[in-house]
Motif scaffolding. Sequence first.
Motif, PDB file in Angstrom:
ATOM      1  N   ALA A 163       0.839  -1.200   0.000  1.00  0.00           N
ATOM      2  CA  ALA A 163       0.000   0.000   0.000  1.00  0.00           C
ATOM      3  C   ALA A 163       0.874   1.250   0.000  1.00  0.00           C
ATOM      4  CB  ALA A 163      -0.918  -0.005   1.221  1.00  0.00           C
ATOM      5  N   TYR A 164       1.958   1.214   0.755  1.00  0.00           N
ATOM      6  CA  TYR A 164       2.865   2.362   0.810  1.00  0.00           C
ATOM      7  C   TYR A 164       3.472   2.637  -0.559  1.00  0.00           C
ATOM      8  CZ  TYR A 164       7.062   5.087   1.665  1.00  0.00           C
ATOM      9  OH  TYR A 164       8.039   6.041   1.605  1.00  0.00           O
ATOM     10  N   ARG A 165       3.830   1.601  -1.290  1.00  0.00           N
ATOM     11  CA  ARG A 165       4.419   1.795  -2.614  1.00  0.00           C
ATOM     12  C   ARG A 165       3.448   2.550  -3.519  1.00  0.00           C
ATOM     13  NH1 ARG A 165       8.468  -0.921  -5.007  1.00  0.00           N
ATOM     14  NH2 ARG A 165       8.340  -2.663  -3.553  1.00  0.00           N
ATOM     15  N   GLY A 166       2.192   2.122  -3.495  1.00  0.00           N
ATOM     16  CA  GLY A 166       1.195   2.791  -4.321  1.00  0.00           C
ATOM     17  C   GLY A 166       0.921   4.211  -3.873  1.00  0.00           C
ATOM     18  N   LEU A 167       0.782   4.402  -2.568  1.00  0.00           N
ATOM     19  CA  LEU A 167       0.521   5.738  -2.041  1.00  0.00           C
ATOM     20  C   LEU A 167       1.684   6.681  -2.328  1.00  0.00           C
ATOM     21  CD1 LEU A 167      -1.159   5.203   1.462  1.00  0.00           C
ATOM     22  CD2 LEU A 167      -2.167   6.256  -0.571  1.00  0.00           C
ATOM     23  N   ALA A 168       2.908   6.171  -2.178  1.00  0.00           N
ATOM     24  CA  ALA A 168       4.079   7.008  -2.446  1.00  0.00           C
ATOM     25  C   ALA A 168       4.093   7.461  -3.899  1.00  0.00           C
ATOM     26  CB  ALA A 168       5.359   6.255  -2.101  1.00  0.00           C
ATOM     27  N   GLY A 169       3.663   6.578  -4.806  1.00  0.00           N
ATOM     28  CA  GLY A 169       3.597   6.946  -6.202  1.00  0.00           C
ATOM     29  C   GLY A 169       2.508   7.970  -6.484  1.00  0.00           C
ATOM     30  N   ALA A 170       1.461   7.959  -5.648  1.00  0.00           N
ATOM     31  CA  ALA A 170       0.322   8.861  -5.861  1.00  0.00           C
ATOM     32  C   ALA A 170       0.498  10.217  -5.206  1.00  0.00           C
ATOM     33  CB  ALA A 170      -0.964   8.210  -5.353  1.00  0.00           C
ATOM     34  N   GLN A 181       2.855  15.996 -20.613  1.00  0.00           N
ATOM     35  CA  GLN A 181       3.636  15.294 -19.591  1.00  0.00           C
ATOM     36  C   GLN A 181       2.936  15.346 -18.240  1.00  0.00           C
ATOM     37  OE1 GLN A 181       7.544  17.259 -19.925  1.00  0.00           O
ATOM     38  NE2 GLN A 181       8.390  15.321 -20.622  1.00  0.00           N
ATOM     39  N   ARG A 182       2.336  16.491 -17.951  1.00  0.00           N
ATOM     40  CA  ARG A 182       1.585  16.648 -16.708  1.00  0.00           C
ATOM     41  C   ARG A 182       0.428  15.651 -16.649  1.00  0.00           C
ATOM     42  NH1 ARG A 182       1.134  17.984 -11.403  1.00  0.00           N
ATOM     43  NH2 ARG A 182      -0.618  19.347 -10.936  1.00  0.00           N
ATOM     44  N   LEU A 183      -0.311  15.520 -17.747  1.00  0.00           N
ATOM     45  CA  LEU A 183      -1.423  14.580 -17.797  1.00  0.00           C
ATOM     46  C   LEU A 183      -0.929  13.141 -17.653  1.00  0.00           C
ATOM     47  CD1 LEU A 183      -3.547  16.227 -20.607  1.00  0.00           C
ATOM     48  CD2 LEU A 183      -4.307  15.803 -18.263  1.00  0.00           C
ATOM     49  N   ASP A 184       0.186  12.830 -18.279  1.00  0.00           N
ATOM     50  CA  ASP A 184       0.745  11.475 -18.182  1.00  0.00           C
ATOM     51  C   ASP A 184       1.175  11.182 -16.744  1.00  0.00           C
ATOM     52  OD1 ASP A 184       0.344  11.193 -20.889  1.00  0.00           O
ATOM     53  OD2 ASP A 184       2.431  11.610 -21.443  1.00  0.00           O
ATOM     54  N   GLN A 185       1.753  12.180 -16.082  1.00  0.00           N
ATOM     55  CA  GLN A 185       2.186  12.012 -14.695  1.00  0.00           C
ATOM     56  C   GLN A 185       0.987  11.758 -13.791  1.00  0.00           C
ATOM     57  OE1 GLN A 185       2.985  15.535 -12.293  1.00  0.00           O
ATOM     58  NE2 GLN A 185       5.028  14.714 -11.834  1.00  0.00           N
ATOM     59  N   ALA A 239      -1.867  10.487 -14.665  1.00  0.00           N
ATOM     60  CA  ALA A 239      -2.370   9.148 -14.971  1.00  0.00           C
ATOM     61  C   ALA A 239      -1.555   8.079 -14.252  1.00  0.00           C
ATOM     62  CB  ALA A 239      -2.345   8.909 -16.477  1.00  0.00           C
ATOM     63  N   THR A 240      -0.237   8.241 -14.228  1.00  0.00           N
ATOM     64  CA  THR A 240       0.643   7.286 -13.542  1.00  0.00           C
ATOM     65  C   THR A 240       0.351   7.275 -12.050  1.00  0.00           C
ATOM     66  OG1 THR A 240       2.393   7.582 -15.187  1.00  0.00           O
ATOM     67  CG2 THR A 240       3.048   6.701 -13.048  1.00  0.00           C
ATOM     68  N   ARG A 241       0.153   8.443 -11.463  1.00  0.00           N
ATOM     69  CA  ARG A 241      -0.157   8.532 -10.034  1.00  0.00           C
ATOM     70  C   ARG A 241      -1.509   7.912  -9.719  1.00  0.00           C
ATOM     71  NH1 ARG A 241       0.020  14.657  -9.161  1.00  0.00           N
ATOM     72  NH2 ARG A 241      -0.608  14.096  -7.024  1.00  0.00           N
ATOM     73  N   THR A 242      -2.455   8.095 -10.627  1.00  0.00           N
ATOM     74  CA  THR A 242      -3.787   7.520 -10.421  1.00  0.00           C
ATOM     75  C   THR A 242      -3.729   5.995 -10.454  1.00  0.00           C
ATOM     76  OG1 THR A 242      -4.822   9.452 -11.434  1.00  0.00           O
ATOM     77  CG2 THR A 242      -6.159   7.455 -11.283  1.00  0.00           C
ATOM     78  N   VAL A 243      -2.983   5.452 -11.392  1.00  0.00           N
ATOM     79  CA  VAL A 243      -2.832   3.998 -11.473  1.00  0.00           C
ATOM     80  C   VAL A 243      -2.151   3.456 -10.214  1.00  0.00           C
ATOM     81  CG1 VAL A 243      -1.661   2.130 -12.712  1.00  0.00           C
ATOM     82  CG2 VAL A 243      -2.848   3.909 -13.990  1.00  0.00           C
TER      83      VAL A 243
END
Length: 245
Positions: A57-64, A213-217, A219-223
Amino acid sequence: MSGPQRELLRTVDVARESGYSVQQVRDLERLGVIPAAARSSNGYRSYTPVHVHALRAYRGLAGAVGPVAAREMLARLRTETIAVAASAVNAVHVRLARERDEALLAQQALRAIQAEANTSESERESDAMTITQLAAALGVRPSTLRFWEQEGLVDPERVTSLRARRYGPSAIRAARIIAALRGTGYSVPAVRAIMGSLHRVDGLGETQHILQQRLDQIATRTVALLRAGADLAAVVTSAQHPTTA
């Protein structure tokens, strides 16, 4: 009572299941990302599957939301009710959705700048905003808009004897792009340079690339947040319904 919550794991097991190294598991335990492991009489750590869920969970949250915010959020969620925890996670989804909407609006503003010369004066006046309205639309404080004005980033029109600020479509478009660039982490001097290049073909292309790039970033955080979902649920529910021996 036996069950998955009572299964004891070694540090190396947790590392293998979570994708972190043994040292990282120990470091994240020290930082409070996961609850402290039980210790046997000989000093060896004993973990449970909940620790694995917490690390994932931390890995995902850190990415978000970033590692610092993720540590704080995960520590808080372990002690909250399911309703409060769900609300906190939903707030992150809402924030990401808003950031995406802002970036999309900035893209629209950028396209409109190319056709701005065709905008009539009546359209400019009817679409104008006060500083309060524009600040609310951008999700910033009025003082932020004043600061951008002082830095030469956006130029509002002034009307009335009280010199109240009024922003026409051109200023609104510029403000939307500035908000998106600042949200991406660009400094004020960098934003000033980008905004100054918008009426050049290469400047428009560069800014479009930045916004994409902002939109792609986002999207990555959302995933990353979506991937953390099941593990977050396991961590929260384990705190609400601990397994007894």
